[in-house]
Write a protein that holds these residues in place. Structure first.
Motif, PDB file in Angstrom:
ATOM      1  N   GLY A 185      32.862 -55.930 -74.774  1.00 38.86           N
ATOM      2  CA  GLY A 185      32.495 -54.836 -73.929  1.00 38.86           C
ATOM      3  C   GLY A 185      33.779 -54.104 -73.431  1.00 38.86           C
ATOM      4  O   GLY A 185      34.846 -54.074 -74.035  1.00 38.86           O
ATOM      5  N   GLY A 186      33.613 -53.363 -72.384  1.00 34.72           N
ATOM      6  CA  GLY A 186      34.873 -52.551 -71.775  1.00 34.72           C
ATOM      7  C   GLY A 186      35.358 -51.490 -72.643  1.00 34.72           C
ATOM      8  O   GLY A 186      34.884 -50.975 -73.454  1.00 34.72           O
ATOM      9  N   VAL A 187      36.842 -51.797 -72.737  1.00 36.48           N
ATOM     10  CA  VAL A 187      37.259 -50.805 -73.431  1.00 36.48           C
ATOM     11  C   VAL A 187      37.216 -51.057 -75.045  1.00 36.48           C
ATOM     12  O   VAL A 187      37.148 -50.166 -75.963  1.00 36.48           O
ATOM     13  CB  VAL A 187      38.827 -50.694 -73.110  1.00 36.48           C
ATOM     14  N   ASP A 188      37.030 -52.500 -75.194  1.00 33.47           N
ATOM     15  CA  ASP A 188      37.173 -52.921 -76.782  1.00 33.47           C
ATOM     16  C   ASP A 188      35.747 -51.985 -77.220  1.00 33.47           C
ATOM     17  O   ASP A 188      35.562 -51.739 -78.626  1.00 33.47           O
ATOM     18  CB  ASP A 188      36.802 -54.458 -76.799  1.00 33.47           C
ATOM     19  N   GLY A 189      34.674 -52.274 -76.594  1.00 31.74           N
ATOM     20  CA  GLY A 189      33.473 -51.693 -77.089  1.00 31.74           C
ATOM     21  C   GLY A 189      33.437 -50.190 -77.186  1.00 31.74           C
ATOM     22  O   GLY A 189      32.881 -49.688 -78.232  1.00 31.74           O
ATOM     23  N   ALA A 190      33.903 -49.617 -76.349  1.00 34.22           N
ATOM     24  CA  ALA A 190      34.105 -47.819 -76.323  1.00 34.22           C
ATOM     25  C   ALA A 190      34.922 -47.801 -77.620  1.00 34.22           C
ATOM     26  O   ALA A 190      34.698 -46.876 -78.389  1.00 34.22           O
ATOM     27  CB  ALA A 190      35.097 -47.601 -75.052  1.00 34.22           C
ATOM     28  N   ILE A 191      36.078 -48.348 -77.950  1.00 30.89           N
ATOM     29  CA  ILE A 191      36.884 -48.224 -79.087  1.00 30.89           C
ATOM     30  C   ILE A 191      36.195 -48.349 -80.223  1.00 30.89           C
ATOM     31  O   ILE A 191      36.060 -47.519 -81.200  1.00 30.89           O
ATOM     32  CB  ILE A 191      38.166 -49.094 -79.030  1.00 30.89           C
ATOM     33  N   HIS A 192      35.273 -49.426 -80.573  1.00 24.62           N
ATOM     34  CA  HIS A 192      34.697 -49.714 -81.570  1.00 24.62           C
ATOM     35  C   HIS A 192      33.522 -48.589 -81.694  1.00 24.62           C
ATOM     36  O   HIS A 192      33.125 -48.130 -82.911  1.00 24.62           O
ATOM     37  CB  HIS A 192      34.043 -51.135 -81.411  1.00 24.62           C
ATOM     38  N   ARG A 193      32.871 -48.362 -80.861  1.00 22.61           N
ATOM     39  CA  ARG A 193      31.812 -46.930 -80.972  1.00 22.61           C
ATOM     40  C   ARG A 193      32.432 -45.966 -81.270  1.00 22.61           C
ATOM     41  O   ARG A 193      31.832 -45.486 -82.209  1.00 22.61           O
ATOM     42  CB  ARG A 193      31.087 -46.877 -79.275  1.00 22.61           C
ATOM     43  N   ALA A 194      33.453 -45.478 -80.650  1.00 26.37           N
ATOM     44  CA  ALA A 194      34.203 -44.199 -81.208  1.00 26.37           C
ATOM     45  C   ALA A 194      34.749 -44.200 -82.599  1.00 26.37           C
ATOM     46  O   ALA A 194      34.794 -43.213 -82.955  1.00 26.37           O
ATOM     47  CB  ALA A 194      35.221 -43.636 -80.280  1.00 26.37           C
ATOM     48  N   ALA A 195      35.387 -45.261 -83.171  1.00 27.24           N
ATOM     49  CA  ALA A 195      35.972 -45.672 -84.361  1.00 27.24           C
ATOM     50  C   ALA A 195      35.001 -45.627 -85.399  1.00 27.24           C
ATOM     51  O   ALA A 195      35.265 -45.290 -86.593  1.00 27.24           O
ATOM     52  CB  ALA A 195      36.822 -46.776 -84.370  1.00 27.24           C
ATOM     53  N   GLY A 196      33.760 -46.081 -85.113  1.00 27.31           N
ATOM     54  CA  GLY A 196      32.756 -46.226 -86.063  1.00 27.31           C
ATOM     55  C   GLY A 196      32.576 -47.525 -86.775  1.00 27.31           C
ATOM     56  O   GLY A 196      33.603 -48.396 -86.689  1.00 27.31           O
ATOM     57  N   PRO A 197      31.729 -47.882 -87.469  1.00 27.40           N
ATOM     58  CA  PRO A 197      31.624 -49.252 -88.040  1.00 27.40           C
ATOM     59  C   PRO A 197      32.540 -49.586 -89.069  1.00 27.40           C
ATOM     60  O   PRO A 197      32.886 -50.878 -89.317  1.00 27.40           O
ATOM     61  CB  PRO A 197      30.058 -49.061 -88.947  1.00 27.40           C
ATOM     62  N   GLU A 198      33.230 -48.673 -89.452  1.00 22.82           N
ATOM     63  CA  GLU A 198      34.346 -49.119 -90.432  1.00 22.82           C
ATOM     64  C   GLU A 198      35.501 -50.055 -89.941  1.00 22.82           C
ATOM     65  O   GLU A 198      36.280 -50.594 -90.374  1.00 22.82           O
ATOM     66  CB  GLU A 198      35.170 -47.751 -90.823  1.00 22.82           C
ATOM     67  N   LEU A 199      35.529 -49.908 -88.393  1.00 21.07           N
ATOM     68  CA  LEU A 199      36.746 -50.560 -87.561  1.00 21.07           C
ATOM     69  C   LEU A 199      36.149 -52.219 -87.724  1.00 21.07           C
ATOM     70  O   LEU A 199      36.987 -52.896 -88.084  1.00 21.07           O
ATOM     71  CB  LEU A 199      36.776 -50.212 -86.276  1.00 21.07           C
ATOM     72  N   LYS A 200      34.908 -52.533 -87.423  1.00 24.85           N
ATOM     73  CA  LYS A 200      34.617 -53.964 -87.310  1.00 24.85           C
ATOM     74  C   LYS A 200      34.784 -54.373 -88.929  1.00 24.85           C
ATOM     75  O   LYS A 200      35.233 -55.422 -88.949  1.00 24.85           O
ATOM     76  CB  LYS A 200      33.321 -53.972 -87.073  1.00 24.85           C
ATOM     77  N   ALA A 201      34.464 -53.527 -89.776  1.00 30.39           N
ATOM     78  CA  ALA A 201      34.335 -54.030 -91.159  1.00 30.39           C
ATOM     79  C   ALA A 201      35.763 -54.273 -91.584  1.00 30.39           C
ATOM     80  O   ALA A 201      36.204 -55.348 -92.360  1.00 30.39           O
ATOM     81  CB  ALA A 201      33.994 -52.946 -92.261  1.00 30.39           C
ATOM     82  N   TYR A 202      36.869 -53.488 -90.962  1.00 32.02           N
ATOM     83  CA  TYR A 202      38.169 -53.806 -91.210  1.00 32.02           C
ATOM     84  C   TYR A 202      38.804 -55.103 -90.426  1.00 32.02           C
ATOM     85  O   TYR A 202      39.533 -55.795 -91.018  1.00 32.02           O
ATOM     86  CB  TYR A 202      38.816 -52.465 -90.962  1.00 32.02           C
ATOM     87  N   THR A 203      38.340 -54.977 -89.123  1.00 34.65           N
ATOM     88  CA  THR A 203      38.869 -56.185 -88.290  1.00 34.65           C
ATOM     89  C   THR A 203      38.438 -57.654 -88.772  1.00 34.65           C
ATOM     90  O   THR A 203      38.847 -58.478 -88.606  1.00 34.65           O
ATOM     91  CB  THR A 203      38.759 -55.861 -86.641  1.00 34.65           C
ATOM     92  N   ARG A 204      37.128 -57.357 -89.502  1.00 36.87           N
ATOM     93  CA  ARG A 204      36.725 -58.595 -89.904  1.00 36.87           C
ATOM     94  C   ARG A 204      37.664 -59.322 -90.972  1.00 36.87           C
ATOM     95  O   ARG A 204      37.728 -60.532 -91.064  1.00 36.87           O
ATOM     96  CB  ARG A 204      35.581 -58.364 -90.643  1.00 36.87           C
TER      97      ARG A 204
END
Ligand code: ADP
Length: 163
Positions: free
Chosen positions: A29-48
Motif C-alpha cells: 500500500g501507500g507509496v509502495d503501491g503508487a510506485i508499482h502502479r506507475a512503474a508498471g508490471p515490469e517492476l514486480k517481475a524484476y523485484t521478484r
C-alpha cells in the motif's frame, strides 16, 4: 543541496526515487503501491528476482515506466514503541539507500518519509533521522529531495532543515 518537495514521488524526474517497501519487495500500500502502479508490471517481475530485503537494507531496480531511472527499495522498521531498535533500522534505511545510489552513479535522489505511514513511526523523530543522514550525504549528491505527500510533512522537514 537538500530540497523539500510536496507531491507525488512517482512524478519526479530524478536519477532515483526511494521506495518505502516491505520485506517481500512485491508491492503493497501507500507509496509502495503508487510506485508499482506507475512503474508498471515490469517492476514486480524484476523485484521478484531480488530475493526480498531485510529491514534497514536497500536494493535497486530500474524505474521502468517511471520518469526516474532507478527505484531504490528500502524496508523501514515497524514502530513498536521505540525500544526495538527502530531508530537504528530507520537510520540504516537512509544510509544504505544512499550507498546503493552512489554505487550506481546516482546524482539526484528523492525520498518519501519512510515508516511514517502504516508503519507508524512518530513523524518528528523520523524526520530528524532523515534530515541528519541527508546532511551527511549532501556533499556527494547534486540534489537530495525530501518528497512529502502532505503540507504538514513538508513544513516539518523545512523546519528541521532550518535548525
Ligand atoms: P510505511 O509503510 O514505510 O510507513 P507508507 O507508504 O505507508 O510507508 O507511508 C510513508 C510515507 O509516504 C507517508 O508519509 C505517506 O504519506 C507517504 N506517501 C504515500 N504515497 C506517496 C506518494 N505517492 N508520494 C510521496 N509520498 C507518499
Amino acid at each position: 543541496m537538500i530540497r523539500v518537495v510536496q507531491g507525488d514521488i512517482t512524478r519526479l524526474a530524478v536519477d532515483a526515487i526511494v521506495n518505502a517497501a516491505n520485506e517481500t519487495l512485491l508491492g503493497g500500500g501507500g507509496v509502495d503501491g503508487a510506485i508499482h502502479r506507475a512503474a508498471g508490471p515490469e517492476l514486480k517481475a524484476y523485484t521478484r528476482t531480488l530475493g526480498g530485503c531485510r529491514p534497514g537494507d536497500a536494493k535497486i531496480s530500474p524505474g521502468f515506466r517511471l520518469p526516474a531511472r532507478f527505484v531504490i527499495h528500502t524496508v523501514g522498521p515497524v514502530w513498536h514503541g521505540g525500544d526495538q531498535g527502530e531508530a537504528e533500522v530507520l537510520r540504516s534505511c537512509y544510509r544504505r539507500s544512499f550507498e546503493v545510489a552512489l554505487e550506481n552513479g546516482v546524482r539526484t535522489i528523492a525520498f518519501p518519509a519512510i515508516s511514517t505511514g502504516v508503519y507508524g513511526y512518530p513523524k518528528e523523530a523520523a524526520t530528524r533521522i532523515a534530515v541528519s543522514v541527508m546532511r551527511a550525504f549532501e556533499p556527494r549528491f547534486d540534489e537530495i529531495i525530501a518528497c512529502c505527500f502532505s503540507a504538514d510533512d513538508a513544513e516539518r522537514y523545512r523546519r528541521l532543515l532550518a535548525e
